[in-house]
Design a protein around this motif. Structure first.
Motif, PDB file in Angstrom:
ATOM      1  N   GLN A   1       0.879  -1.144  -0.103  1.00 40.47           N
ATOM      2  CA  GLN A   1      -0.151   0.070   0.112  1.00 40.47           C
ATOM      3  C   GLN A   1       0.888   1.164  -0.001  1.00 40.47           C
TER       4      GLN A   1
ATOM      5  N   ARG B   1       4.142   7.602   2.843  1.00 44.02           N
ATOM      6  CA  ARG B   1       3.416   6.501   3.768  1.00 44.02           C
ATOM      7  C   ARG B   1       3.101   5.243   2.805  1.00 44.02           C
TER       8      ARG B   1
ATOM      9  N   ARG C   1      -2.514   1.171  10.261  1.00 42.89           N
ATOM     10  CA  ARG C   1      -3.941   0.632  10.046  1.00 42.89           C
ATOM     11  C   ARG C   1      -3.996  -0.710   9.138  1.00 42.89           C
ATOM     12  N   TRP C   2      -2.941  -0.747   8.209  1.00 36.71           N
ATOM     13  CA  TRP C   2      -3.133  -2.078   7.356  1.00 36.71           C
ATOM     14  C   TRP C   2      -2.394  -3.293   8.023  1.00 36.71           C
TER      15      TRP C   2
ATOM     16  N   ALA D   1      -4.023  -6.620   8.955  1.00 38.34           N
ATOM     17  CA  ALA D   1      -4.215  -7.664   7.814  1.00 38.34           C
ATOM     18  C   ALA D   1      -3.093  -8.487   7.552  1.00 38.34           C
ATOM     19  N   TYR D   2      -1.903  -7.729   7.467  1.00 38.86           N
ATOM     20  CA  TYR D   2      -0.649  -8.571   7.138  1.00 38.86           C
ATOM     21  C   TYR D   2      -0.350  -9.354   8.175  1.00 38.86           C
TER      22      TYR D   2
ATOM     23  N   GLU E   1      -2.275 -11.096   9.972  1.00 43.20           N
ATOM     24  CA  GLU E   1      -3.141 -12.268   9.977  1.00 43.20           C
ATOM     25  C   GLU E   1      -2.582 -13.296   8.740  1.00 43.20           C
ATOM     26  N   GLN E   2      -1.849 -12.666   7.763  1.00 45.95           N
ATOM     27  CA  GLN E   2      -1.251 -13.309   6.584  1.00 45.95           C
ATOM     28  C   GLN E   2      -0.213 -13.860   7.054  1.00 45.95           C
TER      29      GLN E   2
ATOM     30  N   ILE F   1      -1.081 -10.189  -0.596  1.00 45.70           N
ATOM     31  CA  ILE F   1      -2.073  -9.506  -1.166  1.00 45.70           C
ATOM     32  C   ILE F   1      -1.698  -8.596  -2.372  1.00 45.70           C
TER      33      ILE F   1
ATOM     34  N   GLY G   1      -5.457  -4.593  -4.023  1.00 44.65           N
ATOM     35  CA  GLY G   1      -5.916  -3.806  -2.788  1.00 44.65           C
ATOM     36  C   GLY G   1      -6.295  -2.378  -2.870  1.00 44.65           C
ATOM     37  N   VAL G   2      -6.508  -1.842  -1.736  1.00 43.02           N
ATOM     38  CA  VAL G   2      -6.994  -0.461  -1.882  1.00 43.02           C
ATOM     39  C   VAL G   2      -5.354   0.144  -1.713  1.00 43.02           C
ATOM     40  N   ASP G   3      -5.148   1.149  -2.679  1.00 39.66           N
ATOM     41  CA  ASP G   3      -3.881   2.059  -2.524  1.00 39.66           C
ATOM     42  C   ASP G   3      -2.830   1.146  -2.889  1.00 39.66           C
TER      43      ASP G   3
ATOM     44  N   PRO H   1      -6.893  -4.310   3.557  1.00 39.76           N
ATOM     45  CA  PRO H   1      -6.895  -3.536   2.373  1.00 39.76           C
ATOM     46  C   PRO H   1      -7.476  -3.875   1.078  1.00 39.76           C
TER      47      PRO H   1
ATOM     48  N   PRO I   1      -8.297   5.392   0.370  1.00 40.76           N
ATOM     49  CA  PRO I   1      -7.092   6.050   0.238  1.00 40.76           C
ATOM     50  C   PRO I   1      -6.568   6.007  -1.382  1.00 40.76           C
TER      51      PRO I   1
ATOM     52  N   LEU J   1     -12.096  -6.390  -3.328  1.00 41.29           N
ATOM     53  CA  LEU J   1     -11.239  -6.241  -4.692  1.00 41.29           C
ATOM     54  C   LEU J   1     -10.476  -7.352  -5.079  1.00 41.29           C
TER      55      LEU J   1
END
Lengths: 431, 417
Positions: free
Chosen positions: A362, A369, A390-391, A394-395, A397-398, A408, A411-413, B54, B97, B306
């Motif tokens: 991200q 950032r 904030r991400w 999730a990582y 957990e991975q 991943i 994903g977003v951004d 994400p 974002p 996504l």
């Protein structure tokens, strides 16, 4: 276990975060006997992370860092007295004041101390500091408040980098010297190290990588005035901060038959300390910086972690273990740390050691950032964020699921995943 | 009822007064595929996990990129309307974002300590005035007379919307809030109404923002439009500014009203706690946190996958619509002991009352102090309040859920303290 917990004497050696949380966990788990905490510093447990940041810039007083008691703790405190020896046959801890404490269960949480400058004479010059405890921070704060123009920091690990940023916040001229190719490169790899280097240069730090300090020189009054570098150049300075990492406090264990050394005291999966033959001593657990233990996430490779959250989690685990309340599961808390430098918050989960690949996930380094994910042998092993914490859950957990690397892909951004080499320098310390 | 139709039942107005038994059924499968292809996420752990993942997006695809579902209703009506809405007016609640962060940061910068502090004091006066109006009443509607006007006045004053313009927002806000309800755009009439409303409110906002540009005042709209004139990334263009202003206005109209009304409903049903609050106003902050858990203003939010996501034994496929059933996570017995009990003394309430992750409610501090001002005053001043209708009639929304009216019989209103 109820009857066993009704009496007895639990001794906790080390009165910092891991020791405190361990003692609390003993009580929470029903231990009703005598409880003694031994600490070599005269202070009740306090919080260390602010000592390299807000306590140096003067935002908070070093004394204002006391740790809250999360649970009532009916305990005896032996503060300002170091433990000097352990006799496991007699089940006794020897103290520096000559006293001995008998225990029926013992928690070793003696942590680590700042590695001193290698030359004791130079280390003794006025104006040469290390930073580990509250008194160190108070002394360094006083020295900084006295208005030195030039500060020299030896070592660009986390403490060195944080102190450099704090000194720049005070508008001191800062030179940061490190033998590695970039700050933090040993832990985070070279591409991230370069970003940390750019961050510090933007803060106005005179960063000198691939450089060593050969010696420190003082004036006639014994006050440090300059450093001679290994390339022969000189740096004039008013104040030196030696930030060369930590040494684990295991010396007091020598002769106890435990498997201790510079890497920490070795434990089994459950958290009991091991003797030289690899046999657990079920009266003794260890926690925090000083404990070296096989982490199940990393194929049982023994690690000793100097992380705040780890001191809490392993301290609590050890407390429950000694109260007979552990579930039997191996201690497997996900390693995690944070650092704050020049307004940037760096966070990490997992361990980067052994990484053979990394990707920027991200965000983007250009915007300051981003998330970086580290992989080893096709699995995800660690993730790091700059102002994007904030991400990380999730990582995490991975990583816990040993997900394929990169974990991943969409994903977003998240813009394309170019796999890079972490490029760790050859010389590497664990964790 | 078939597990694949449970969420259909959640949306059914017949279950509005008490959807919680349906949530308990849904939690039996933490991530449950519904017959329409939606994935409903209902446990605390799975919601927490996805809120920080994400791979889930708050954005709607532009029309050309949106995959056809094969359902003509979705392909030709619902989705095109959603696309129109999100593409012309995309407030940061529907963005990811980095755009989301930039826009949100500009708003957060306007929630200055000074403004929030001043409005906190002001909300006590507003509540006192609203209750004074009921001093001769034997019954009143808590929603229309207190729970609605308080947050509306607060958000209008924060933003700098003239009080005389406020009445026209009532209808606009209700209409626009329906964008959060999954099925509300499914008919021609609603579709046309939504588009008209957007055009009307945008025209109004454009005019107001121009006015703020010419004559800046100490309010958020002036602040944001002033920032937008500057270079350097923090500012936003006119379209974003309008979308952001509308978002704040709608959010201020449609959420806190539910928090206050749901709270009062719970308290009037439990008179001993209402009495306790009257004598122990310091209880309010904890009580409100428990309220945000027990019966929150926003029950669920939708997202889109996504990429495929393995979670809790289910694989959510790429492109799937996801419902994060926040109000169900709040009742998860794996996290909360005796979750269906309202207990203001509950320790460590990690609720989803304000959502979570990067879209965590930007107005949470406002909601908290408004609810505190209202509930403490109501507890202290209403004499013997009773519910006239139990359960009360609910507004149609399943996502933004709360009573349409909450009529209370009273034996009087004590003078203000």
């Amino acid at each position: 276990m109820t009857s066993r917990n009704a009496e007895g004497h639990a001794v906790v050696v080390g009165a910092s975060l891991a020791g405190l949380r361990g003692a609390e966990a003993l009580r929470q788990a029903g231990f009703a006997g005598r409880l003694t905490l031994v600490g070599d510093e005269p202070h009740r447990p306090y919080d260390r992370p602010p000592l390299s940041k807000a306590a140096l810039t003067g935002e908070i007083a070093p004394e204002a860092t006391a740790l809250p008691n999360l649970h009532a703790l009916d305990a005896e405190w032996r503060l300002g007295v170091a433990a000097t020896g352990l006799d496991r046959q007699a089940r006794e801890v020897r103290l520096a004041d000559g006293a001995t404490l008998s225990y029926d269960r013992l928690l070793i949480a003696t942590g680590s101390r700042a590695r001193p400058w290698s030359n004791p004479t130079e280390a003794g010059l006025a104006g040469v500091h290390t930073l580990r405890g509250r008194d160190d921070a108070a002394a360094l704060r006083r020295a900084l408040a006295a208005g030195p123009k030039r500060v020299l920091i030896i070592g660009a690990g986390f403490i060195g980098c944080e102190v450099a940023a704090s000194c720049r916040a005070l508008d001191r001229t800062v030179t940061l010297i490190d033998p590695g190719p970039a700050p933090l490169a040993r832990i985070l790899g070279q591409p991230v190290g370069e970003i940390v280097a750019a961050l510090h240069r933007a803060l106005g730090v005179d960063l000198r990588s691939r450089t060593k300090v050969a010696r420190l020189e003082g004036d006639a009054s014994g006050r440090v005035v300059r450093a001679i570098l290994d390339d022969g150049s000189e740096v004039e300075t008013d104040l030196v901060v030696v930030a060369l990492g930590a040494v684990r406090n295991t010396e007091w264990l020598s002769g106890s038959g435990l498997d201790d050394g510079p890497g920490g005291v070795l434990c089994d999966e459950a958290g009991y300390v091991l003797d030289m033959e690899g046999r657990p001593d079920r009266a003794i657990a260890a926690a925090g910086d000083v404990a070296r233990f096989p982490h199940p996430l990393y194929d049982g490779r023994p690690v000793a972690l100097e992380h705040w959250g780890h001191a809490v989690a392993q301290g609590e685990h050890a407390g429950r273990l000694l109260a007979g309340a552990a579930t039997g599961a191996a201690y497997a808390e996900m390693p995690a740390f944070w650092s704050s430098q020049g307004g940037v918050t760096i966070k990490s989960v997992g361990l980067t050691e052994g990484a053979d690949a990394m990707v920027f996930a991200q965000g983007s380094p250009k915007e300051g950032r981003f998330v970086v994910v580290y992989g080893a042998k096709g699995r995800c092993i660690a993730a790091l964020s700059f102002d994007s914490g904030r991400w990380l859950p999730a990582y995490a957990e991975q990583i816990a699921a040993r997900a394929p690397f990169p974990p991943i892909r969409v994903g977003v951004d998240l813009h394309g995943l170019a796999v890079l080499q972490p490029g760790f320098p050859e010389e590497r310390t664990s964790s | 009822m078939k597990a694949g139709r449970l969420f259909e039942a959640v949306k059914d107005e017949a279950n509005r007064a008490d959807p919680y038994p349906l949530y308990a059924r849904l939690r039996e499968t933490p991530v449950s595929r519904q017959d329409d292809g939606t994935y409903v996420v209902s446990t605390h752990a799975a919601i927490t996990s996805l809120l920080h993942d994400p791979r889930i997006s708050s954005e709607t695809l532009p029309p050309s990129e949106r995959p056809r579902t094969g359902n003509p209703l979705s392909d030709w009506i619902v989705n095109p309307v959603k696309d129109h809405v999100t593409n012309t007016h995309r407030p940061f609640i529907f963005r990811d974002p980095p755009d989301h962060d930039r826009l949100r940061m500009a708003v957060m910068g306007q929630f200055t300590h000074q403004r929030v502090h001043a409005m906190r004091g002001r909300s006590h006066d507003l509540v006192a005035d609203l209750l004074d109006k009921q001093s001769d009443a034997t019954s009143f509607d808590l929603v229309c007379d207190v729970a609605y006007p308080l947050p509306v006045t607060v958000i209008c004053e924060m933003l700098g919307v003239p009080p005389e313009d406020e009445p026209q927002f009532h209808g606009w806000a209700t209409q626009l809030a329906s964008a959060l309800e999954p099925d509300n755009l499914g008919n021609e009439e609603a579709r046309a109404k939504n588009i008209t409303t957007f055009d009307e409110i945008s025209t109004y906002m454009r005019g107001l923002i121009k006015e703020k540009h010419r004559h800046p005042q100490d309010d958020m709209l002036s602040g944001m439009s002033g920032e937008s004139g500057k270079d350097g990334g923090a500012g936003m263009g006119e379209v974003d500014l309008i979308a952001t202003a509308i978002l704040l206005l709608v959010a201020g109209h449609e959420t806190t009203v539910n928090l206050i009304a749901n709270s009062m409903l719970a308290l009037v049903r439990r008179p001993h706690i209402l009495t306790r609050l009257a004598g122990e106003p310091d209880l309010a902050p904890r009580l409100i946190e428990e309220m945000l858990r027990y019966d929150p203003p926003v029950h669920f939010r939708t997202r889109r996958a996504l990429s495929s996501i393995d979670i809790a034994g289910t694989t959510i496929p790429e492109g799937a619509d996801i419902v994060l059933l926040l109000a169900s996570g709040n009742r998860d017995p794996a996290v909360f002991r005796d979750p269906d009990r309202f207990d203001p003394d509950r320790p460590d309430i990690r609720h989803f009352g304000f959502g979570g992750g990067l879209h965590y409610c930007a107005g949470a501090p406002l909601a908290r102090f408004e609810a505190e001002a209202a509930l403490v005053a109501l507890a202290q001043r209403l004499v013997h309040p009773r519910l006239i209708d139990d359960p009360p009639p609910y507004r149609s929304g399943a996502a933004l859920r709360g009573p349409m009216h909450l009529r209370l019989a009273i034996d009087g209103v004590a003078p203000r303290r």
